[in-house]
Design a protein around this motif. Sequence first.
Motif, mmCIF file in Angstrom:
data_model
loop_
_atom_site.group_PDB
_atom_site.id
_atom_site.type_symbol
_atom_site.label_atom_id
_atom_site.label_comp_id
_atom_site.label_asym_id
_atom_site.label_seq_id
_atom_site.Cartn_x
_atom_site.Cartn_y
_atom_site.Cartn_z
ATOM 1 N N ASP A 236 171.214 40.481 -70.184
ATOM 2 C CA ASP A 236 170.042 40.869 -69.404
ATOM 3 C C ASP A 236 169.404 42.121 -69.995
ATOM 4 O OD1 ASP A 236 170.432 38.754 -67.531
ATOM 5 O OD2 ASP A 236 172.054 39.917 -66.640
ATOM 6 N N ARG B 258 164.654 40.402 -66.339
ATOM 7 C CA ARG B 258 164.336 39.881 -65.014
ATOM 8 C C ARG B 258 165.158 38.634 -64.744
ATOM 9 N NH1 ARG B 258 158.297 38.617 -64.769
ATOM 10 N NH2 ARG B 258 158.804 37.659 -66.743
ATOM 11 N N ALA B 259 165.427 38.378 -63.460
ATOM 12 C CA ALA B 259 166.091 37.149 -63.042
ATOM 13 C C ALA B 259 165.345 36.617 -61.831
ATOM 14 C CB ALA B 259 167.560 37.406 -62.692
ATOM 15 N N PHE C 265 165.347 34.008 -58.545
ATOM 16 C CA PHE C 265 166.301 33.354 -57.659
ATOM 17 C C PHE C 265 165.575 32.365 -56.767
ATOM 18 C CE2 PHE C 265 168.161 37.413 -58.751
ATOM 19 C CZ PHE C 265 169.465 37.068 -59.043
ATOM 20 N N GLU D 237 170.428 28.746 -54.585
ATOM 21 C CA GLU D 237 171.649 29.085 -55.308
ATOM 22 C C GLU D 237 171.430 29.196 -56.813
ATOM 23 O OE1 GLU D 237 174.917 26.523 -54.296
ATOM 24 O OE2 GLU D 237 174.384 26.534 -52.181
ATOM 25 N N ASN D 238 170.248 28.892 -57.258
ATOM 26 C CA ASN D 238 169.981 28.866 -58.694
ATOM 27 C C ASN D 238 169.362 30.172 -59.178
ATOM 28 O OD1 ASN D 238 170.819 26.155 -58.950
ATOM 29 N ND2 ASN D 238 168.858 25.481 -58.139
ATOM 30 N N GLU D 239 169.871 30.658 -60.305
ATOM 31 C CA GLU D 239 169.289 31.820 -60.964
ATOM 32 C C GLU D 239 168.580 31.323 -62.214
ATOM 33 O OE1 GLU D 239 170.605 36.000 -63.105
ATOM 34 O OE2 GLU D 239 172.033 34.959 -61.830
ATOM 35 N N LYS E 264 166.769 32.318 -65.827
ATOM 36 C CA LYS E 264 166.586 33.310 -66.881
ATOM 37 C C LYS E 264 165.797 32.649 -67.998
ATOM 38 C CE LYS E 264 170.891 35.814 -66.184
ATOM 39 N NZ LYS E 264 171.940 36.560 -66.846
ATOM 40 N N ARG F 205 176.960 40.943 -65.919
ATOM 41 C CA ARG F 205 176.804 39.964 -64.845
ATOM 42 C C ARG F 205 177.290 38.599 -65.321
ATOM 43 N NH1 ARG F 205 171.911 38.509 -63.592
ATOM 44 N NH2 ARG F 205 172.385 38.108 -61.416
ATOM 45 N N ALA G 124 176.527 34.482 -64.999
ATOM 46 C CA ALA G 124 175.486 33.527 -64.624
ATOM 47 C C ALA G 124 175.705 32.227 -65.381
ATOM 48 C CB ALA G 124 174.097 34.093 -64.929
#
Length: 172
Positions: free
Chosen positions: A18, A25-26, A28, A31-33, A35, A61, A63
């Motif tokens: 990240d 940035r991420a 949301f 439940e999904n992230e 990128k 993090r 992911a």
Amino acid sequence: MTRSDKLRKIKAVVLDVDGVLTDGRAGFGGENEIKFFHLRDGHWMKLAIRAGLKVGLLSGRGAKANRQRAEELGLSFCYENCKDKLEAFEKMLAEQGLSAEECLYMGDDVIDMPPMRRAGVGVVVADGVPELDEVALWRTETPGGHGAVAEVIRILLAGQDKLDGVLERYRR
């Protein structure tokens, strides 16, 4: 020791995710992230692997997107949820059979300072925090998530006299 002397010793590229492979940035949605990874960075990571270097991730993090990207590119390692990045870096060195001097570490924030200081070469992305200039060998011209990794790998391969070799198939 000069920058080119240090680059010649590098056997592995260790990347924060990240802010380095993404713009930091991420998104949301449930439940999904989400990128966004720059495709040029991915291609140059593959070129580095073809040139005989190990390439992998060391992220604070966890992911699914990180693991999916690492698998898609055939990366050598993927360490996630690294709250103490120096500890994770030391673990990676032991498991990958590397010395710190053989690693180029690329980061963007103060959490990256300890492993960057320990690595043979530290690089901060253009939009990284100014505190990293204390430990980085150089700052990229390109911001994180916009091809900064490709920029660094190109410099690394050129410094190891491997750039022409990996580009030969495209020049035919």
